[in-house]
Design a protein around this motif. Structure first.
Motif, mmCIF file in Angstrom:
data_model
loop_
_atom_site.group_PDB
_atom_site.id
_atom_site.type_symbol
_atom_site.label_atom_id
_atom_site.label_comp_id
_atom_site.label_asym_id
_atom_site.label_seq_id
_atom_site.Cartn_x
_atom_site.Cartn_y
_atom_site.Cartn_z
ATOM 1 N N TRP A 157 0.839 -1.210 0.000
ATOM 2 C CA TRP A 157 0.000 0.000 0.000
ATOM 3 C C TRP A 157 0.871 1.256 0.000
ATOM 4 O O TRP A 157 0.661 2.170 -0.792
ATOM 5 C CB TRP A 157 -0.910 -0.070 1.228
ATOM 6 N N VAL A 158 1.886 1.273 0.866
ATOM 7 C CA VAL A 158 2.801 2.421 0.936
ATOM 8 C C VAL A 158 3.603 2.544 -0.357
ATOM 9 O O VAL A 158 3.906 3.658 -0.823
ATOM 10 C CB VAL A 158 3.752 2.272 2.147
ATOM 11 N N ARG A 159 3.914 1.414 -0.966
ATOM 12 C CA ARG A 159 4.682 1.391 -2.217
ATOM 13 C C ARG A 159 3.878 1.962 -3.382
ATOM 14 O O ARG A 159 4.425 2.343 -4.411
ATOM 15 C CB ARG A 159 5.090 -0.049 -2.499
ATOM 16 N N GLY A 160 2.563 1.995 -3.229
ATOM 17 C CA GLY A 160 1.723 2.518 -4.293
ATOM 18 C C GLY A 160 0.983 1.451 -5.073
ATOM 19 O O GLY A 160 0.452 1.727 -6.155
ATOM 20 N N ASP A 161 0.939 0.213 -4.536
ATOM 21 C CA ASP A 161 0.227 -0.857 -5.238
ATOM 22 C C ASP A 161 -1.262 -0.549 -5.359
ATOM 23 O O ASP A 161 -1.913 -0.955 -6.307
ATOM 24 C CB ASP A 161 0.400 -2.181 -4.489
ATOM 25 N N GLY A 162 -1.810 0.131 -4.375
ATOM 26 C CA GLY A 162 -3.223 0.476 -4.379
ATOM 27 C C GLY A 162 -3.458 1.600 -3.394
ATOM 28 O O GLY A 162 -2.562 1.974 -2.626
ATOM 29 N N CYS A 163 -4.682 2.125 -3.384
ATOM 30 C CA CYS A 163 -4.952 3.339 -2.608
ATOM 31 C C CYS A 163 -5.614 3.106 -1.254
ATOM 32 O O CYS A 163 -5.390 3.880 -0.321
ATOM 33 C CB CYS A 163 -5.851 4.267 -3.435
ATOM 34 N N VAL A 164 -6.445 2.090 -1.135
ATOM 35 C CA VAL A 164 -7.278 1.930 0.062
ATOM 36 C C VAL A 164 -7.094 0.533 0.655
ATOM 37 O O VAL A 164 -7.126 -0.463 -0.079
ATOM 38 C CB VAL A 164 -8.766 2.166 -0.274
ATOM 39 N N VAL A 165 -6.887 0.470 1.974
ATOM 40 C CA VAL A 165 -6.794 -0.814 2.665
ATOM 41 C C VAL A 165 -7.635 -0.767 3.927
ATOM 42 O O VAL A 165 -7.925 0.310 4.462
ATOM 43 C CB VAL A 165 -5.339 -1.186 3.040
ATOM 44 N N THR A 166 -8.010 -1.943 4.397
ATOM 45 C CA THR A 166 -8.636 -2.085 5.705
ATOM 46 C C THR A 166 -7.653 -2.838 6.583
ATOM 47 O O THR A 166 -7.153 -3.900 6.193
ATOM 48 C CB THR A 166 -9.973 -2.839 5.608
ATOM 49 N N THR A 167 -7.371 -2.293 7.763
ATOM 50 C CA THR A 167 -6.326 -2.843 8.624
ATOM 51 C C THR A 167 -6.624 -2.470 10.074
ATOM 52 O O THR A 167 -7.400 -1.536 10.321
ATOM 53 C CB THR A 167 -4.948 -2.290 8.181
ATOM 54 N N PRO A 168 -6.056 -3.152 11.060
ATOM 55 C CA PRO A 168 -6.257 -2.746 12.447
ATOM 56 C C PRO A 168 -5.793 -1.308 12.696
ATOM 57 O O PRO A 168 -4.819 -0.844 12.081
ATOM 58 C CB PRO A 168 -5.396 -3.745 13.238
ATOM 59 N N VAL A 169 -6.477 -0.618 13.587
ATOM 60 C CA VAL A 169 -6.099 0.751 13.930
ATOM 61 C C VAL A 169 -4.643 0.814 14.372
ATOM 62 O O VAL A 169 -3.905 1.743 14.023
ATOM 63 C CB VAL A 169 -7.020 1.308 15.033
ATOM 64 N N SER A 170 -4.208 -0.178 15.134
ATOM 65 C CA SER A 170 -2.847 -0.160 15.670
ATOM 66 C C SER A 170 -1.793 -0.167 14.571
ATOM 67 O O SER A 170 -0.715 0.409 14.733
ATOM 68 C CB SER A 170 -2.627 -1.353 16.612
ATOM 69 N N THR A 171 -2.084 -0.808 13.424
ATOM 70 C CA THR A 171 -1.105 -0.835 12.326
ATOM 71 C C THR A 171 -1.262 0.361 11.390
ATOM 72 O O THR A 171 -0.303 0.766 10.726
ATOM 73 C CB THR A 171 -1.206 -2.139 11.519
ATOM 74 N N ALA A 172 -2.446 0.950 11.347
ATOM 75 C CA ALA A 172 -2.653 2.141 10.516
ATOM 76 C C ALA A 172 -2.175 3.400 11.221
ATOM 77 O O ALA A 172 -1.865 4.407 10.574
ATOM 78 C CB ALA A 172 -4.134 2.288 10.172
ATOM 79 N N ALA A 173 -2.083 3.343 12.546
ATOM 80 C CA ALA A 173 -1.816 4.534 13.362
ATOM 81 C C ALA A 173 -0.563 5.310 12.962
ATOM 82 O O ALA A 173 -0.606 6.550 12.879
ATOM 83 C CB ALA A 173 -1.741 4.140 14.837
#
Length: 386
Positions: free
Chosen positions: A235-251
């Motif tokens: 996601w950070v690399r630019g493979d795609g724009c939107v992900v769903t992930t735990p708050v703790s990892t998105a924080a």
């Protein structure tokens, strides 16, 4: 199969937890059952109708070495929670608890590992987390990865509902989605779909696909990520724009200002370290009401209930069903005590995780309801996951 998984497991000993347990044992007596109850290894008074059984289990576990299976890689959500809970369980029981990571199969291998110890002589000395999402998906989609019947395991309780956040990466390529959930709904179309990196299966993938189906979102999924770590890297690399992930990892991305929060499964506790970054972000239930005009099809209206069930599931703490009753009672009591411990709650808040406790009965009832409701959207999930 079990042997192969065990060989591949990465072993980590909670040395700090073991040292703390030794200190606790020196300061407090070992549990001894009586008509009035007993004290746990760290001096907590055990009383009530179930006290005799709990005290017997504490005595059985004293001095033992137990295994806590985290069904993901080091640093994943289940691993983080295992490492937070294990020292408190160890102190209560007077035992040493070692954590092993069995990440294969998107948490399924780790769950199979725990359930598979049902035939070992030391059944009850291995515990772990049930990740409800993959079990439900595999059952519905006829994927043969899960090798046990979760509803037949001994549920010891559950955490508060896991926090899942859908986020957009802030970049020129993803600018169409960085105005919040309302902007995503308004701007996506068949010719301008939302690009979404997803794990092949898993609770976050399940939630994202249901969100797409409920709100009629046009999307392009990019599957094949083996873990949440690789998903976020893509996601950070630019493979795609939107992900769903735990708050703790998105924080970390919220704090850095590189991610835009879109929607969260349940309300965030005000004590959560990242609360200020998520003020005004709609929950699934709020979005259902606010954006009702997007929920058009019969499938979408059925899927709303399943989406809300998926959003309210917990990490369930479990052992195999042949575990002796007194050990089940002791582990259940230890988990409840740990869940309300102020120090543990502070650690969870600092990591961006929710605090709270779900009883074994409530955890099992919620799981069964989720499993029963999901077949209503089976056709959609089958098509979405290929």
């Amino acid at each position: 199969m079990l042997g192969n998984i065990r060989t591949a497991a990465k072993r980590f000993s909670l040395v700090g937890g073991a040292i703390a347990v030794t200190a606790a044992l020196a300061a407090a007596p070992m549990a001894s059952a009586s008509a009035k109850g007993c004290s746990s290894a760290n001096g907590y008074k055990v009383t009530g109708a179930n006290a005799s059984l709990i005290c017997s289990g504490i005595k059985a576990y004293a001095g033992q070495t137990l295994t806590f299976v985290a069904p993901d890689n080091v640093g994943g959500g289940f691993d983080q929670n295992a490492r937070i809970y294990a020292p408190y369980l160890a102190k209560y029981l007077g035992a040493t608890i070692n954590i092993i990571n069995v990440p294969a199969g998107n948490t399924v291998a780790g769950m199979n590992y725990v359930a598979g110890t049902n035939t070992t002589p030391t059944v009850g000395n291995t515990m772990g987390w049930i990740n409800v999402g993959p079990i439900v998906e595999d059952a519905v989609l006829k994927i043969p990865g899960v090798q046990f019947n979760a509803s037949g395991e001994d549920f010891l309780g559950g955490t508060a509902t896991n926090l899942e956040l859908t986020v957009a990466y802030k970049s020129a390529a993803c600018a169409a989605w960085d105005n919040g959930f309302a902007g995503l709904l308004a701007n996506n179309s068949a010719s301008n779909p939302v690009s979404e990196p997803i794990q092949t299966t898993g609770s976050t993938t399940f939630s994202m696909l249901l969100l797409n189906g409920v709100f009629g979102i046009h999307y392009h999924s990019i599957p094949g990520y083996a873990s949440s770590t690789s998903l976020l890297a893509g996601w950070v690399r630019g493979d795609g724009c939107v992900v769903t992930t735990p708050v703790s990892t998105a924080a970390p991305y919220l704090v850095a200002g590189t991610a835009i929060p879109l929607i969260i499964n349940v309300p965030l506790q005000t004590t959560n370290q990242y609360y200020k970054y998520l003020i005004g972000v709609p929950t699934y239930l709020q979005a259902e009401k606010t954006y009702a005009k997007y929920i058009k099809t019969a499938y979408a209206k059925q899927a709303v209930k399943v989406l809300n069930l998926s959003g309210s599931t917990q990490r369930i703490f479990f052992v195999p069903p042949k575990t002796p009753h007194d050990e089940v009672a002791a582990l259940t009591a230890a988990f409840k005590w740990a869940s309300y411990n102020p120090n543990l709650m502070g650690q969870l808040e600092a990591s961006g995780s929710p605090t709270g406790y779900t009883s074994p009965k409530a955890a099992k009832t919620g799981y069964i309801a989720y499993l029963a409701g999901t077949p209503k959207v089976e056709n959609y999930l089958t098509q979405a996951l290929g």
